[in-house]
Write a protein that holds these residues in place. Structure first.
Motif, short mmCIF file in Angstrom:
data_model
loop_
_atom_site.label_atom_id
_atom_site.label_comp_id
_atom_site.label_asym_id
_atom_site.label_seq_id
_atom_site.Cartn_x
_atom_site.Cartn_y
_atom_site.Cartn_z
N UNK A 1 1.26 -22.63 0.63
CA UNK A 1 2.00 -21.37 0.61
C UNK A 1 1.08 -20.17 0.79
N UNK A 2 -0.21 -20.34 0.46
CA UNK A 2 -1.16 -19.23 0.56
C UNK A 2 -1.57 -18.94 1.99
N UNK A 3 -1.39 -19.92 2.90
CA UNK A 3 -1.86 -19.69 4.27
C UNK A 3 -0.78 -19.87 5.34
N UNK A 4 0.33 -20.49 5.03
CA UNK A 4 1.32 -20.78 6.07
C UNK A 4 1.88 -19.53 6.72
N UNK A 5 1.88 -18.41 6.04
CA UNK A 5 2.34 -17.17 6.64
C UNK A 5 1.45 -16.68 7.76
N UNK A 6 0.24 -17.22 7.85
CA UNK A 6 -0.71 -16.85 8.90
C UNK A 6 -0.89 -17.97 9.93
N UNK A 7 0.01 -18.96 9.87
CA UNK A 7 -0.06 -20.12 10.77
C UNK A 7 1.25 -20.24 11.53
N UNK B 1 -3.81 -18.90 13.23
CA UNK B 1 -3.96 -20.29 13.66
C UNK B 1 -2.64 -20.76 14.26
N UNK B 2 -2.72 -21.29 15.48
CA UNK B 2 -1.54 -21.82 16.16
C UNK B 2 -1.75 -23.31 16.39
N UNK B 3 -0.81 -24.12 15.91
CA UNK B 3 -0.90 -25.57 16.01
C UNK B 3 0.20 -26.07 16.95
#
Length: 327
Positions: A93-99, A172-174
């Motif tokens: 939850x801490x990083x998914x907003x930037x992914x 980050x784009x996956x």
């Protein structure tokens, strides 16, 4: 390969990007995922630097999709640790907003237009709907924004999926197999799109089985097999490890055996493929080797119909790494 911009404006919510760019976008140590007795990812350790377009390659079933799913918090690792954008995997939850991500194809509402679908995505994710026009233009769907998703071609649906992944302006784009099912023209368009969205210190991790396309767009490679790491590093360095091949074909097919024996007698490794022999040039100058082979063939009364140097490709070196074979 692509221009990167490491400094943002002070009004940018990512104004601390220069400081964060000193740490990798992704790190994993001993990452493992088991499903019963089957090991999908086997103690994988890798580092993904910021600002690269990274190709994630390996055979079907190598663990690529499972690894991506663990990075996105969709699958819980059996063991191992890792970070994404500086935060531990256990705190997605801490990083998914930037992914941003496109995994296993986009899912949208067929009766809604492309723009309406993106507006729903932005609202549900809490992203700025003001970016919709920008991302539609980036994926070249701005002229079809008012068309219903159900009327889109397969390639357009894939591009709308990437537009949805870009709504939040991710660091980050996956992308998991974004060219899967596309025709050659669609594959070429997708390759150009990946190049267009790289930059501004955005990191792109893309898996694909079309290695010729990855070779043209990626500057970093991660190769896995059986869920374990085979290679990670700059694409140029990987290709630089592969020796070129010298290919020769005699004018008369009956001379093929003699030509192969001639090359072996000179101390080279040789493979016969069809009507040609392939000579592995391990550190030898390709031009000098070709000239020497031509002279030797002429001295033996063998006329050559073909003599050329074949540079290593990502596909050929990948096959060498994973299967121990060279094409």
């Amino acid at each position: 390969m692509f221009a990167r911009h490491g400094e943002g404006m002070t009004t940018d919510p990512r104004s601390d990007l220069t400081e964060r760019s000193r740490e990798p976008a992704v790190t994993v140590q001993g990452l493992t995922k088991r499903y019963g007795s089957r090991v999908a990812v086997d103690h994988l350790t890798m580092t993904l630097p910021r600002g690269v377009v990274a190709g994630f390659i390996g055979p079907n079933g190598a663990g690529k999709t499972t690894t991506m799913a663990m990075l996105l918090g969709l699958v819980r690792p059996t063991s191992g640790t890792g970070t994404v954008l500086g935060h531990p995997l256990g705190d997605a939850a801490a990083y998914l907003g930037r992914v941003g991500a496109l995994i296993e194809g986009p899912a949208f509402w067929p009766a809604l237009t492309g723009e309406e679908n993106l507006r729903v995505v932005a609202t549900l994710a809490g992203h700025d709907a003001g970016r919709i026009a920008e991302v539609l233009e980036l994926v070249r769907l701005d002229t079809r924004a008012a068309d219903r998703f159900g009327q889109y071609s397969f390639g357009m649906k894939q591009r709308l999926g990437i537009a949805a992944a870009l709504i939040g302006d991710p660091e980050l784009l996956v992308l998991d197999e974004p060219t899967n099912g596309l025709d050659p023209a669609g594959t070429s368009h997708m390759r150009q799109l990946i190049a267009d969205i790289a930059g501004h210190d955005r990191t792109v991790l893309v898996s694909s089985h079309i290695l010729a396309e990855l070779e043209q767009v990626c500057d970093w490679l991660i190769v896995i097999d059986g869920g374990a790491l085979i290679y990670q590093g700059a694409a140029d360095e990987l290709l630089g490890q592969a020796a070129p091949l010298l290919q020769a074909a005699p004018e008369h097919e009956g001379d093929l055996d003699r030509l192969a024996l001639l090359v072996r007698a000179a101390g080279f490794d040789v493979e016969r493929r069809g009507g040609t022999v392939s000579v592995h040039l391990n550190g030898d100058d390709p031009r000098a080797a070709a000239a020497a082979l031509n002279r030797s063939a002429m001295g033996a009364g063998i006329a050559l119909a073909e003599l050329n140097v074949r540079r290593p490709t990502l596909e050929s070196h990948y096959l060498t790494l994973v299967h121990g074979a060279t094409r």
